[in-house]
Scaffold this active site. Structure first.
Site, PDB file in Angstrom:
ATOM      1  N   CYS A   1       1.206  -1.062   0.166  1.00  0.00           N
ATOM      2  CA  CYS A   1       0.497   0.214   0.211  1.00  0.00           C
ATOM      3  C   CYS A   1       0.177   1.230  -0.054  1.00  0.00           C
ATOM      4  O   CYS A   1       1.899   1.275  -0.083  1.00  0.00           O
ATOM      5  CB  CYS A   1      -1.027   0.370   1.058  1.00  0.00           C
ATOM      6  SG  CYS A   1      -0.130   0.418   2.358  1.00  0.00           S
TER       7      CYS A   1
ATOM      8  N   ASP B   1      10.168  24.053 -34.507  1.00  0.00           N
ATOM      9  CA  ASP B   1      11.287  24.361 -35.543  1.00  0.00           C
ATOM     10  C   ASP B   1      10.420  23.767 -36.939  1.00  0.00           C
ATOM     11  O   ASP B   1       9.540  22.926 -36.774  1.00  0.00           O
ATOM     12  CB  ASP B   1      12.498  23.461 -34.770  1.00  0.00           C
ATOM     13  CG  ASP B   1      14.068  23.677 -36.518  1.00  0.00           C
ATOM     14  OD1 ASP B   1      13.983  24.501 -36.665  1.00  0.00           O
ATOM     15  OD2 ASP B   1      13.762  22.600 -36.932  1.00  0.00           O
TER      16      ASP B   1
ATOM     17  N   ASP C   1      18.008  22.816 -32.123  1.00  0.00           N
ATOM     18  CA  ASP C   1      16.885  23.002 -31.261  1.00  0.00           C
ATOM     19  C   ASP C   1      17.278  22.345 -29.611  1.00  0.00           C
ATOM     20  O   ASP C   1      16.684  22.507 -29.118  1.00  0.00           O
ATOM     21  CB  ASP C   1      15.839  21.657 -32.079  1.00  0.00           C
ATOM     22  CG  ASP C   1      15.967  22.611 -33.195  1.00  0.00           C
ATOM     23  OD1 ASP C   1      15.478  23.822 -33.428  1.00  0.00           O
ATOM     24  OD2 ASP C   1      15.374  21.985 -34.488  1.00  0.00           O
TER      25      ASP C   1
END
Length: 826
Positions: free
Chosen positions: A93, A514, A717
């Site tokens: 749990c 881009d 990028d």
């Protein structure tokens, strides 16, 4: 390095602690670090070794790791950290998760610990040299769980272990059910089925039936139910109760009360001599049923990883001295030539040498249409050859293959925690103790205020509270959805390198893209070439193409391809230099050649006004004008057109339909960029920017608090991918772009973005549904179990029904998470 908010303390005798340090380069660095560490309160001595890049620190009493890390950071250096994964067995749990995390964070040197109940893994980041695997394993074991490092556990072994667990639970459930059924019939049947009570009295007898119930319930509790005691009792003794502890308290209370009523009834007040053997046994049986169903459902959450593993070929036919010999995949090395026949799996990554065929790449890219492979084409391990045959030279094997990296990324994403999990962690840290307190208050309230027999009412309702308040559903709500969602994403060609992106992508408002390689095919073609008088077209193209052979830019490939098509030779290049965002330069055949955008020539003081009108016309046509200069003089204008991908217009339309704004950020000139934007219906254009300019553009887009996702594929990028709230790299891009991204789109086009955002929203919606159910279940039913409805309409919740509801809550959460396996992007 940011300061560690929590100070780790240890009551053990002071012993030297080692810290790995990055950034030291000379003796003065050593002195600076030593001085900084010695200034930390509680440090007795510090010695820094430049050769080993380690600091040995002795504390006067308590070890204060965080303070030393802060001192090192303040001195301008970084602490080396390592990350290790452990498999943790026995967690049931959310309380178990919190307990293991607390135990690991208490180990000196640990800076971060994250435990995932769905994957049953703990990921620990710690200062290099400050602790060991043995110490981390000991911390987990001392918390009450078994562990081993994942390095020593193959995924197949984990699956075998889960299968063993399922079979074991099935045996325990069967035995418990067989023993509980007659017990339930004897006790509850007497209340609901006419004649059962008389039958029991006539054939077994009152006392004998009680003895039989005692025997059956005892076997159930300490046979199939023994696992609850083995885990729950030690945790109770440590004052760190978990779900097992609640089951132990509830069932033991019902069983012990019944034992007293059976063997020592005079000890109980008049009217309270009742037995609850069937409640104790049924609770164990129902919880075992819930755990069995939960274990089976957990197995299904990992289906994506299993399918990815199933793609791996076991053997390969490798060229050995002109003869193809079948060898184990582990024996294949880089450079081997491998033969692939119709219907076979490609074993590793490589480049086609001879032959051609269509290859099914759906499990890698998410695209169902087979792709033609011919000489020089790249093939990926795990893809399936269709009807043709070919040979290829291996380029990546073992853990370096794309499939291995995909599996690694999916596992990392599945094991991550989302920000939404923070609320759950806070609640579950006090949940179980709060439930025990609620049960005690329930018992006391019924004893003081309840009707006769008050003791019986108090016991039954307190047990119901203990049993129904299960943190299992809370613990499973988030990780199971993440596990299934990221697995489904991988099947669709979407790889979440960072699990947090699964949540942050959902909140994105602006998609910045881009142009080259993202909106367009990334393989432009040379469409126009106009030289000035005095220059030969073939000569200039030969010089330019020779120079561009050393560039990795897609535009360079188009120029090189044009030169090759005209049969021009490639000349030797010296002094090659590439300036991202500007162009390339070098010496060819004794001439200084410069090729690039107008700003590249302007930087060298070369005017391009001779082509101003033509450049304007080319830009309006969506073409990228470049210029060539020879020995400092303008020689020619070159126009390159990069076709828009067929899928781009529909993807832009779908993103608009999702309520998103689209911005294009590109290094191309403004005319070209605006021409592309007009064709596609893009909302905002930022053109003629350098790599740093893309970062600034991303910052500007989110100035008003809007969340921005950036999509790109090139080296230039990478900074913008890192700067954006979410960076998405198309899989056809460069490695550095992919490493800077949060999400990798293997399909290489914007349809992957549409799928990724839709799946992100579906997963977070699924998590919220799970959390609502888990929290609402407890908020609503715990008061009912405590008996708040009894004064109104006489409603009480039997511990038996409480156990059934508790077991089903976890199964419901898992079942809801598994719905994500059927996710389809619109």
């Amino acid at each position: 390095m940011t300061a560690i908010s929590r100070i780790e303390k240890s009551t053990a005798l002071p012993i030297p602690t080692e810290f790995g340090i990055e950034g030291m380069s000379c003796a003065s660095c050593v002195g600076r670090v030593e001085k900084a560490i010695k200034s930390v309160p509680g440090v007795d001595a510090a010695s820094v070794n430049l050769a080993t890049e380690r600091a040995t620190v002795t504390f006067k009493d308590a070890v204060d790791t965080a303070a030393v890390l802060e001192a090192i950071a303040d001195a301008g250096y970084g602490a080396k950290t390592e990350t290790q994964e452990f498999l943790v067995e026995g967690m049931t749990c959310a309380s178990c998760v919190s307990r293991v995390e607390r135990a690991l964070k208490a180990v000196p040197g640990v800076t971060q610990a994250s435990v995932n109940i769905a994957t049953e893994k703990a990921t620990i980041r710690y200062v290099s040299g400050a602790t060991t695997s043995a110490a981390l394993s000991a911390a987990i074991r001392n918390a009450g769980y078994e562990t081993k490092t994942t390095v020593n556990v193959a995924i197949e072994d984990q699956e075998d272990r889960r299968d063993v667990e399922i079979r074991s639970l099935a045996r325990q459930l069967l035995l418990s059910a067989v023993l509980t059924l007659p017990l339930f019939v004897m006790e509850m049947g007497s209340h609901f089925i006419p004649g059962v009570h008389e039958f029991v009295m006539d054939t077994i007898g009152m006392r004998e039936s009680l003895y039989l119930q005692f025997a059956l319930a005892t076997i159930v509790l300490f046979g199939p139910g023994l696992g609850f005691f083995r885990k729950g009792v030690p945790n109770l003794l440590r004052w760190t109760p978990d779900m097992n502890s609640l089951v132990v308290l509830g069932t033991t209370a019902a069983w012990a009360y019944s034992v007293v009523a059976t063997f020592l009834p005079s000890a109980l007040p008049a009217g309270t001599v009742n037995v609850y053997y069937e409640a104790a046994a049924v609770i164990i049986t129902l919880i075992l049923l819930g755990r069995y169903l939960e274990a089976r459902a957990k197995g299904k959450t990992g289906q994506a990883i299993k399918r990815l593993l199933g793609l791996q070929a076991k053997t390969a036919f490798v060229d050995h001295g002109g003869e193809f010999v079948e060898i184990q995949i582990s024996d294949v090395v880089v450079g081997d030539v491998v033969r692939i026949r119709p219907g076979e799996k490609v074993p590793v990554d490589g480049t086609v040498v001879s032959g051609e065929s269509y290859v099914e790449e759906a499990m890698i890219t998410g695209e169902p249409v087979p792709v033609l492979k011919s000489p020089d084409s790249e093939v990926v391990g795990g893809t399936i050859n269709k009807t043709g045959s070919f040979t290829f030279r291996t380029t990546k094997v073992g853990s370096d293959t794309l499939l291995a990296q995909i599996i690694k990324m999916v596992e990392a994403a599945q094991g991550s925690k989302l920000p939404i999990q923070a609320l759950v962690d806070k609640v579950t840290s006090w949940f179980v103790p709060a439930v025990i307190l609620a049960a005690l208050l329930t018992f006391g309230a019924w004893m003081l205020l309840g009707p006769s027999p008050a003791l019986s009412f108090a016991l039954v309702n307190a047990v119901a509270v203990l049993i129904i308040a299960c943190p299992c559903a809370m613990g499973l709500a988030t990780p199971t959805s993440i596990m299934v969602g990221t697995g489904r994403a991988a099947e669709l060609g979407i790889l979440f390198r960072k699990g947090e992106a699964l949540q942050s992508l959902r909140d994105t408002q602006i998609i910045a893209v881009d142009k080259t390689g993202t909106l367009t095919k990334g393989k432009p073609e040379l469409t126009d070439f106009q030289e000035l008088p005095g220059y030969s077209r073939d000569d200039v193209l030969c010089w330019v193409a020779s120079l561009e052979t050393l560039s990795e830019h897609p535009i360079a490939e188009a120029i090189v391809a044009a030169g090759k098509a005209r049969g021009l030779p490639y000349l030797e290049v010296s002094g090659f230099e590439a300036s991202p965002g500007f162009g390339v330069s070098g010496t060819v055949a004794g001439r200084k050649i410069l090729v690039g955008a107008d700003r590249a020539l302007a930087r060298e003081g070369i005017e391009v006004t001779a082509f101003a009108s033509l450049a304007s016309d080319l830009g309006r046509e969506g073409k990228s004008p470049l210029y060539a200069a020879v020995d400092g003089q303008l020689a020619a204008i070159i126009a390159v057109s990069d076709p828009i991908k067929e899928t781009t217009p529909a993807a832009i339309q779908a993103l608009h339909a999702q309520g998103l704004k689209i911005a294009m950020i590109t290094g191309d000139n403004r005319r070209t960029a605006e021409a592309i934007a007009a064709q596609l219906g893009i909302d905002h254009v930022v053109a003629e920017v350098l790599p740093d300019g893309k970062v600034e553009a991303v910052k500007q887009l989110r100035k008003n608090g809007q969340r921005v996702a950036f999509i790109g594929d090139g080296i230039n990028d990478a900074p913008a991918l890192s700067e954006a709230d979410v960076g998405l790299a198309v899989g056809t891009g460069t490695d550095i772009a992919i490493e800077s991204a949060d999400v990798v789109l293997m399909s290489g086009d914007l349809t992957g973005v549409v799928r990724a955002i839709a799946l992100s929203r579906a997963t977070i919606r699924n998590i919220k549904q799970n959390l609502f159910w888990a929290f609402a279940y407890n908020v609503c039913l715990v008061p009912v179990a405590a008996g708040v409805l009894y004064p109104i309409d006489g409603t009480l919740l039997s511990p038996v029904f409480a156990a059934g509801a508790m077991a089903m809550s976890s199964v419901f959460v898992l079942g809801n998470a598994l719905r994500l396996r059927r996710f389809r992007a619109n």
